[in-house]
Design a protein around this motif. Structure first.
Motif, PDB file in Angstrom:
ATOM      1  N   ALA A  30       0.818  -1.212   0.000  1.00  0.00           N
ATOM      2  CA  ALA A  30       0.000   0.000   0.000  1.00  0.00           C
ATOM      3  C   ALA A  30       0.847   1.256   0.000  1.00  0.00           C
ATOM      4  O   ALA A  30       0.393   2.323  -0.396  1.00  0.00           O
ATOM      5  N   GLN A  31       2.112   1.139   0.431  1.00  0.00           N
ATOM      6  CA  GLN A  31       2.936   2.321   0.586  1.00  0.00           C
ATOM      7  C   GLN A  31       3.844   2.608  -0.600  1.00  0.00           C
ATOM      8  O   GLN A  31       4.621   3.547  -0.573  1.00  0.00           O
ATOM      9  N   THR A  32       3.750   1.809  -1.637  1.00  0.00           N
ATOM     10  CA  THR A  32       4.680   1.966  -2.751  1.00  0.00           C
ATOM     11  C   THR A  32       4.576   3.329  -3.403  1.00  0.00           C
ATOM     12  O   THR A  32       5.545   3.808  -3.996  1.00  0.00           O
ATOM     13  N   THR A  33       3.410   3.967  -3.299  1.00  0.00           N
ATOM     14  CA  THR A  33       3.248   5.286  -3.918  1.00  0.00           C
ATOM     15  C   THR A  33       3.227   6.405  -2.892  1.00  0.00           C
ATOM     16  O   THR A  33       3.002   7.545  -3.244  1.00  0.00           O
ATOM     17  N   GLN A  34       3.454   6.086  -1.614  1.00  0.00           N
ATOM     18  CA  GLN A  34       3.378   7.100  -0.578  1.00  0.00           C
ATOM     19  C   GLN A  34       4.749   7.682  -0.290  1.00  0.00           C
ATOM     20  O   GLN A  34       5.773   7.031  -0.440  1.00  0.00           O
ATOM     21  N   GLU A  35       4.758   8.918   0.122  1.00  0.00           N
ATOM     22  CA  GLU A  35       5.996   9.579   0.510  1.00  0.00           C
ATOM     23  C   GLU A  35       6.496   8.986   1.823  1.00  0.00           C
ATOM     24  O   GLU A  35       5.722   8.727   2.738  1.00  0.00           O
ATOM     25  N   GLN A  36       7.807   8.762   1.940  1.00  0.00           N
ATOM     26  CA  GLN A  36       8.379   8.174   3.140  1.00  0.00           C
ATOM     27  C   GLN A  36       8.376   9.195   4.272  1.00  0.00           C
ATOM     28  O   GLN A  36       8.862  10.310   4.119  1.00  0.00           O
ATOM     29  N   PRO A  37       7.831   8.855   5.445  1.00  0.00           N
ATOM     30  CA  PRO A  37       7.751   9.807   6.549  1.00  0.00           C
ATOM     31  C   PRO A  37       9.091   9.926   7.284  1.00  0.00           C
ATOM     32  O   PRO A  37       9.970   9.075   7.142  1.00  0.00           O
ATOM     33  N   LEU A  38       9.214  10.973   8.068  1.00  0.00           N
ATOM     34  CA  LEU A  38      10.391  11.147   8.901  1.00  0.00           C
ATOM     35  C   LEU A  38      10.318  10.205  10.094  1.00  0.00           C
ATOM     36  O   LEU A  38       9.260  10.029  10.705  1.00  0.00           O
ATOM     37  N   VAL A  39      11.446   9.601  10.443  1.00  0.00           N
ATOM     38  CA  VAL A  39      11.504   8.695  11.586  1.00  0.00           C
ATOM     39  C   VAL A  39      11.805   9.519  12.838  1.00  0.00           C
ATOM     40  O   VAL A  39      12.725  10.337  12.837  1.00  0.00           O
ATOM     41  N   PRO A  40      11.036   9.351  13.937  1.00  0.00           N
ATOM     42  CA  PRO A  40      11.314  10.101  15.164  1.00  0.00           C
ATOM     43  C   PRO A  40      12.715   9.824  15.690  1.00  0.00           C
ATOM     44  O   PRO A  40      13.247   8.719  15.549  1.00  0.00           O
ATOM     45  N   VAL A  41      13.315  10.841  16.285  1.00  0.00           N
ATOM     46  CA  VAL A  41      14.622  10.704  16.922  1.00  0.00           C
ATOM     47  C   VAL A  41      14.414  10.549  18.417  1.00  0.00           C
ATOM     48  O   VAL A  41      13.634  11.286  19.026  1.00  0.00           O
ATOM     49  N   VAL A  42      15.089   9.576  19.036  1.00  0.00           N
ATOM     50  CA  VAL A  42      14.957   9.322  20.475  1.00  0.00           C
ATOM     51  C   VAL A  42      16.329   9.435  21.128  1.00  0.00           C
ATOM     52  O   VAL A  42      17.360   9.276  20.480  1.00  0.00           O
ATOM     53  N   VAL A  43      16.330   9.724  22.428  1.00  0.00           N
ATOM     54  CA  VAL A  43      17.587   9.839  23.177  1.00  0.00           C
ATOM     55  C   VAL A  43      17.617   8.915  24.388  1.00  0.00           C
ATOM     56  O   VAL A  43      18.690   8.632  24.924  1.00  0.00           O
ATOM     57  N   THR A  44      16.466   8.437  24.836  1.00  0.00           N
ATOM     58  CA  THR A  44      16.385   7.716  26.106  1.00  0.00           C
ATOM     59  C   THR A  44      16.978   6.315  26.027  1.00  0.00           C
ATOM     60  O   THR A  44      17.513   5.800  27.016  1.00  0.00           O
ATOM     61  N   ALA A  45      16.916   5.664  24.877  1.00  0.00           N
ATOM     62  CA  ALA A  45      17.335   4.260  24.775  1.00  0.00           C
ATOM     63  C   ALA A  45      18.817   4.055  25.027  1.00  0.00           C
ATOM     64  O   ALA A  45      19.230   2.981  25.475  1.00  0.00           O
ATOM     65  N   ALA A  46      19.657   5.082  24.733  1.00  0.00           N
ATOM     66  CA  ALA A  46      21.103   4.902  24.902  1.00  0.00           C
ATOM     67  C   ALA A  46      21.799   6.173  25.372  1.00  0.00           C
ATOM     68  O   ALA A  46      23.028   6.213  25.379  1.00  0.00           O
TER      69      ALA A  46
END
Length: 625
Positions: A30-46
């Motif tokens: 379903a996503q082949t024609t969709q724009e790729q979204p920005l991935v959230p940036v996290v700091v807590t994991a490391a």
């Protein structure tokens, strides 16, 4: 151990893996024609900024948009739909709420605000989650599993880190008003922005509700059946100055002041019980980029929590006051070793104090306890081809409770650009609070610190709008804190464990935003072979939201399995809870919103004898410059 864990959960994982694979394939097409979204940036994991999809501990983000769309009235309501998290409340808004993450004790999950741990050492041992309002929050990062080697005592179950709002862009004002069932209203005003090199943000919220009777008179006939209301004023703010590129000094504040009434199960129907809870946090920080690859942050903070409980009844008047003070100096360093490798190191030094006083017709008492804490830690995070490694080591020294070394080792292997296999192992050390040790009535000077070992196996699928993660976990705790109903003291449970499967998923399918979570677990006291009190074996949630034109409509369904309660009480029944919300955007600045909580008016309890809200309707208007 790992093979044993796999065998125990394999039967559950197979159908779940099949469903995940089908969903992943469908969504990918379903996503082949969709724009790729920005991935959230996290700091807590490391303690290092990284894309959420790179985090080796199971990490999810509740974004500012998620908070706005949820219309959640408080932090517990915002968290209760997340994978692995279970909320219990002794009544409605303003009444004490507890958080169980992956079946761990509520004292085994660390709550942080802008990098500073928040604790109430003198009274309940937990921050007042029920008094933290979403209007003060920019976003939340949730890290599940044992990360004590990264954050120290209290992080066996995981970490919930709250980030308050920070100024950015042109100055902007906002305001909202909401009203609804049970005499509830809420008003919020705020401003944030950036002028030159100065950032600033300020938010003020007032919440009030008439509430309902916290305890069920049919189950506790001696309680006062009057309503138990709550009034809460909260404020958060920050200001910082970048005096040179990469170098910033600033101050952050957070405070809330809540007054409420509550029911006492041991009182009489005419008793009047009033509570007053105040929390305030002040942090001064200096972030400095000494070189292109070395960033250092120094933070000096003070947290003060006050709780006053006053009762007027047939057996006389009583007053109990609790004050917790935590002073903490944190020095954190991040060193970029190469484009793919980063090291961290730091030192924490603190002083904790608990003051407890009681006045009643049976006598007066006053006690004060204090201790020093210190820790040193280091870590490394990086990649070698498809391999990803994370190593953390920590040494904690807690006055009166000893010291210990803890470690975290995480490994990820990228099978493809979208699929990653994950494994980790970790140890933990959790010290009792001063009150658990020395309070004359409830304290136990022989109480030992908790120590824990955890292992995880997981798989993650990330592509476009879709993020799926399944984790098998096994945590075993020695000397876990428990409660003896005969002596009212905190005791050590020789051995406790929890094994299970945890799934979180988010995607966009058919132009609908979907979120889902499922937790299958078995939190058990191995000494008695009994399930730990108030913890469900199965938790699940499903949420969907769709935008069309000026409208956005959403709904979520939450499932909680039956649970044991404290010894002597009946089991708590299974329940389904459905909430719905809507928003209509009148123009770029003005929107109308509304929600229905407990849509089908289910009668349920999260703690025996304590009511939960019936159906409620709430509407409001929001203005955003």
């Amino acid at each position: 151990m790992t093979s044993s864990l796999s065998r125990r959960c394999g039967a559950t994982l197979k159908p779940l893996a099949l469903a995940s694979a089908i969903l992943s394939t469908t969504v990918a097409l379903a996503q082949t024609t969709q724009e790729q979204p920005l991935v959230p940036v996290v700091v807590t994991a490391a303690r290092i900024e990284q894309p959420q999809t790179d985090a080796l501990p199971h990490t999810t983000v509740i974004s500012a948009e998620d908070i706005r769309n949820s219309q959640a009235p408080d932090l517990p309501a915002l968290l209760q739909r997340e994978a692995g998290l279970q909320i219990t409340r002794v009544g409605g808004p303003g009444q004490q709420a507890s958080l169980f993450m992956r079946g761990a004790n509520s004292s085994e999950t660390l709550i942080m605000i802008d990098g500073v741990p928040i604790r109430r050492q003198a009274s309940f041992g937990l921050p007042a989650l029920e008094n933290i309002l979403p209007d003060q929050i920019d976003h939340i990062e949730i890290v599940r599993g044992n990360v004590s080697a990264i954050y120290g005592s209290g992080a066996i179950g995981g970490v919930v880190q709250i980030f308050t709002k920070r100024g950015n862009g042109a100055p902007a004002f906002n305001a909202s008003v909401e009203a609804g069932s049970r005499g509830t209203y809420e008003g919020n005003v705020g401003v944030s922005g950036k002028s030159g090199d100065t950032r600033y943000a300020l938010s003020l919220t007032r919440f009030k509700t008439n509430g309902f009777s916290a305890q069920n008179p049919l189950q506790s006939p001696n309680v006062n059946p009057d309503r138990n209301g709550d009034g809460n004023t909260s404020v958060s703010g920050s200001v910082s100055q970048e005096w040179r590129a990469g170098n910033e000094v600033g101050v952050r504040i957070y405070a809330n002041d809540a007054k409420y009434t509550y029911d006492d199960a041991y009182g009489t129907p005419t008793d009047q019980n009033n509570g007053h809870s105040k929390s305030q946090s002040l942090a001064l920080f200096s972030k400095n980029r000494f070189t292109q690859d070395w960033t250092s942050t120094l933070t000096l903070s003070q947290n003060i929590n006050r709780d006053n409980l006053d009762g007027e009844g047939a057996f006389g008047n009583s007053s109990n006051a609790y004050k917790s003070t935590q002073n903490l100096l944190q020095w954190a360093n991040e060193l970029r070793l190469s484009p793919l490798w980063t090291a961290t190191a730091g030192v924490d030094a603190g002083r904790e104090k608990a003051d407890v006083s009681s006045n009643s017709s049976f006598g007066n008492s006053s006690n004060s306890f204090s201790r020093s804490t210190s820790s040193v830690y280091a870590g490394a995070l990086g990649k070698i081809g498809p391999h990803q490694l994370q190593l953390n080591l920590r040494h904690d020294d807690v006055g009166g409770s000893g010291s210990d070394n803890t470690g975290y080792l995480g490994y990820g292997f990228a099978l493809t650009d979208s699929v990653k296999l994950i494994a980790n192992a970790s140890t933990a050390f959790n010290a009792p609070t001063p009150v658990q040790l020395y309070q004359p009535i409830y304290g136990n000077p022989d109480l030992k610190a908790e120590r824990s070992k955890s292992y995880e196996l997981g798989v993650q699928y990330a592509a476009g709008d879709t993020l799926l993660r399944a984790t098998l976990f096994d945590t075993r705790t020695r000397d876990q804190f428990g409660y003896d109903p005969l002596t009212s003291q905190t005791i050590n449970i020789a051995r406790a464990k929890n094994q299970g499967l945890e799934l979180s998923a988010s995607t966009v399918l058919a132009a609908i935003d979907w979120r889902a979570s499922l937790t299958l677990q078995n939190p058990k006291d191995e000494s008695s072979n009994q399930i730990l009190a108030r913890r469900a074996k199965t938790l699940g949630s499903l949420g969907a939201a769709k935008s069309f034109g000026a409208w956005r409509l959403g709904a979520d369904v939450q499932y909680t399995d039956s649970r044991t309660d404290i010894p002597g009480n009946p089991r708590l029944g299974t329940y389904w809870l459905t909430n719905a919300n809507a928003r209509y955007q009148l123009n770029k600045q003005l929107s109308l919103f509304g929600r229905i909580d407990n849509l089908f008016n289910r009668d349920y309890q999260t703690a025996y004898g304590y009511n939960q809200p019936s159906r409620g309707l709430f509407v409001g208007v929001n203005w955003q410059q």
